[in-house]
Enzyme design. Sequence first.
Site, short mmCIF file in Angstrom:
data_model
loop_
_atom_site.label_atom_id
_atom_site.label_comp_id
_atom_site.label_asym_id
_atom_site.label_seq_id
_atom_site.Cartn_x
_atom_site.Cartn_y
_atom_site.Cartn_z
N SER A 217 -73.23 2.26 42.56
CA SER A 217 -72.91 0.98 43.18
C SER A 217 -71.62 0.44 42.58
O SER A 217 -71.54 0.20 41.37
CB SER A 217 -74.03 -0.03 42.94
OG SER A 217 -73.52 -1.33 43.24
N MET B 177 -76.94 -7.42 52.19
CA MET B 177 -77.87 -8.46 51.70
C MET B 177 -77.38 -9.78 52.28
O MET B 177 -76.86 -10.66 51.57
CB MET B 177 -77.88 -8.46 50.16
CG MET B 177 -78.61 -7.26 49.59
SD MET B 177 -78.20 -6.96 47.86
CE MET B 177 -76.74 -5.95 48.07
N MET C 190 -73.04 -9.10 49.80
CA MET C 190 -73.86 -10.28 49.52
C MET C 190 -73.20 -11.53 50.09
O MET C 190 -71.97 -11.63 50.11
CB MET C 190 -74.01 -10.45 48.00
CG MET C 190 -74.56 -9.20 47.32
SD MET C 190 -74.92 -9.53 45.60
CE MET C 190 -75.41 -7.88 45.06
N ASP D 85 -72.45 -2.99 47.90
CA ASP D 85 -73.39 -4.11 47.97
C ASP D 85 -72.73 -5.34 48.58
O ASP D 85 -71.88 -5.97 47.95
CB ASP D 85 -73.90 -4.44 46.56
CG ASP D 85 -74.92 -3.43 46.09
OD1 ASP D 85 -75.89 -3.19 46.83
OD2 ASP D 85 -74.75 -2.87 44.99
N HIS E 41 -75.01 -1.63 51.91
CA HIS E 41 -76.27 -2.35 51.74
C HIS E 41 -76.00 -3.82 52.04
O HIS E 41 -75.35 -4.52 51.24
CB HIS E 41 -76.73 -2.14 50.29
CG HIS E 41 -77.99 -2.85 49.92
ND1 HIS E 41 -78.41 -2.96 48.61
CD2 HIS E 41 -78.93 -3.49 50.67
CE1 HIS E 41 -79.56 -3.64 48.58
NE2 HIS E 41 -79.88 -3.97 49.80
N HIS F 245 -72.11 3.48 47.03
CA HIS F 245 -72.97 2.38 47.49
C HIS F 245 -72.20 1.06 47.39
O HIS F 245 -71.67 0.71 46.34
CB HIS F 245 -74.22 2.34 46.61
CG HIS F 245 -75.26 1.35 47.01
ND1 HIS F 245 -76.20 1.59 47.99
CD2 HIS F 245 -75.54 0.11 46.54
CE1 HIS F 245 -77.01 0.55 48.10
NE2 HIS F 245 -76.62 -0.38 47.24
N MET G 237 -86.25 -1.77 46.88
CA MET G 237 -85.58 -2.52 45.82
C MET G 237 -86.48 -2.54 44.58
O MET G 237 -87.65 -2.93 44.66
CB MET G 237 -85.31 -3.96 46.25
CG MET G 237 -84.31 -4.13 47.40
SD MET G 237 -82.70 -3.37 47.14
CE MET G 237 -82.15 -4.22 45.66
N ASP H 291 -83.10 1.25 44.61
CA ASP H 291 -81.95 0.43 44.24
C ASP H 291 -82.35 -0.63 43.22
O ASP H 291 -83.14 -1.53 43.54
CB ASP H 291 -81.37 -0.22 45.50
CG ASP H 291 -80.02 -0.88 45.25
OD1 ASP H 291 -79.52 -0.82 44.11
OD2 ASP H 291 -79.47 -1.45 46.22
C1 DX5 Z 1 -78.72 -5.36 43.57
C2 DX5 Z 1 -77.86 -4.30 44.23
C3 DX5 Z 1 -77.83 -3.02 43.47
C4 DX5 Z 1 -77.26 -3.16 42.09
C5 DX5 Z 1 -77.70 -2.01 41.24
O1 DX5 Z 1 -78.72 -6.50 44.34
O2 DX5 Z 1 -78.33 -4.02 45.53
O3 DX5 Z 1 -77.20 -2.00 44.20
O4 DX5 Z 1 -75.88 -3.22 42.08
O5 DX5 Z 1 -77.22 -2.24 39.94
P1 DX5 Z 1 -77.96 -1.69 38.66
O6 DX5 Z 1 -78.05 -0.19 38.81
O7 DX5 Z 1 -77.09 -2.12 37.54
O8 DX5 Z 1 -79.32 -2.31 38.66
ZN ZN Z 2 -77.60 -2.16 46.63
#
Ligand code: DX5
Ligand code: ZN
Length: 223
Positions: free
Chosen positions: A6, A66, A35, A33, A64, A31, A135, A170
Amino acid sequence: MIIAPSILSADFADFGREIEAIEAQGADWVHVDVMDGHFVPNLTFGPPAVAAFRSHVTTVMDVHLMIAPVDPFIEAYAEAGADVITAHLEAGPHIHRTLQAIRATGKKAGVALNPGTPAEAVRHLLDLADLVCVMTVNPGFGGQKFLDMTAKIRALRAMIGDRPVQIEIDGGVTAETAPLVVAAGADVLVAGSAVFKGGSVANPAPYGANMRAIRDSVLRAVA
Ligand code: DX5
Ligand code: ZN
């Protein structure tokens, strides 16, 4: 087993070179993320940022989302070059329609489950999804403590049967937790802090060592 670092744990001033470094060090997917400061209490990347990442990705860009609502943005993230687009089941009332909309763009469709959402919630979605993301932290931040969802992963694996649906994990994936989730049936491991720790674009070898440590821990456990 696929390792998907990620880039939430990358140097935010240097994404292009960070992506090239993790791929050169053995990442299978990248990956991303996304948000929105609403569905999760953090803000990251809009479609133009993701489109800029795309030109550096030679493997698979795993996006991903969110965000809520999610449907109005699917097209934009597809056009930004995502290969896999994952939406949260909890992000709106019509996840079935959301998965259809993702597939209609020609991209692979993923459905993500927060820790509090049971496996049973995706039973009637499995023919519409290419991936289920379990998750193992509450989404929003990297570097959180792993939550044990192995019973949920096992239940999903049984429910999926022989369908071509991948299970992605994840949150909090490390060399300690990876063997647990792979034994339960996971095939894609997202890892942020555990991959990026100790390395940089100037010194990328630790990225490779960190990914090997995760792979080796799984191989040792199955041996
Ligand atoms: C959390 C994200 C993950 C996160 C994982 O909201 O979706 O992808 O970045 O990070 P680590 O591996 O540090 O938990
Ligand atoms: Zn993620």
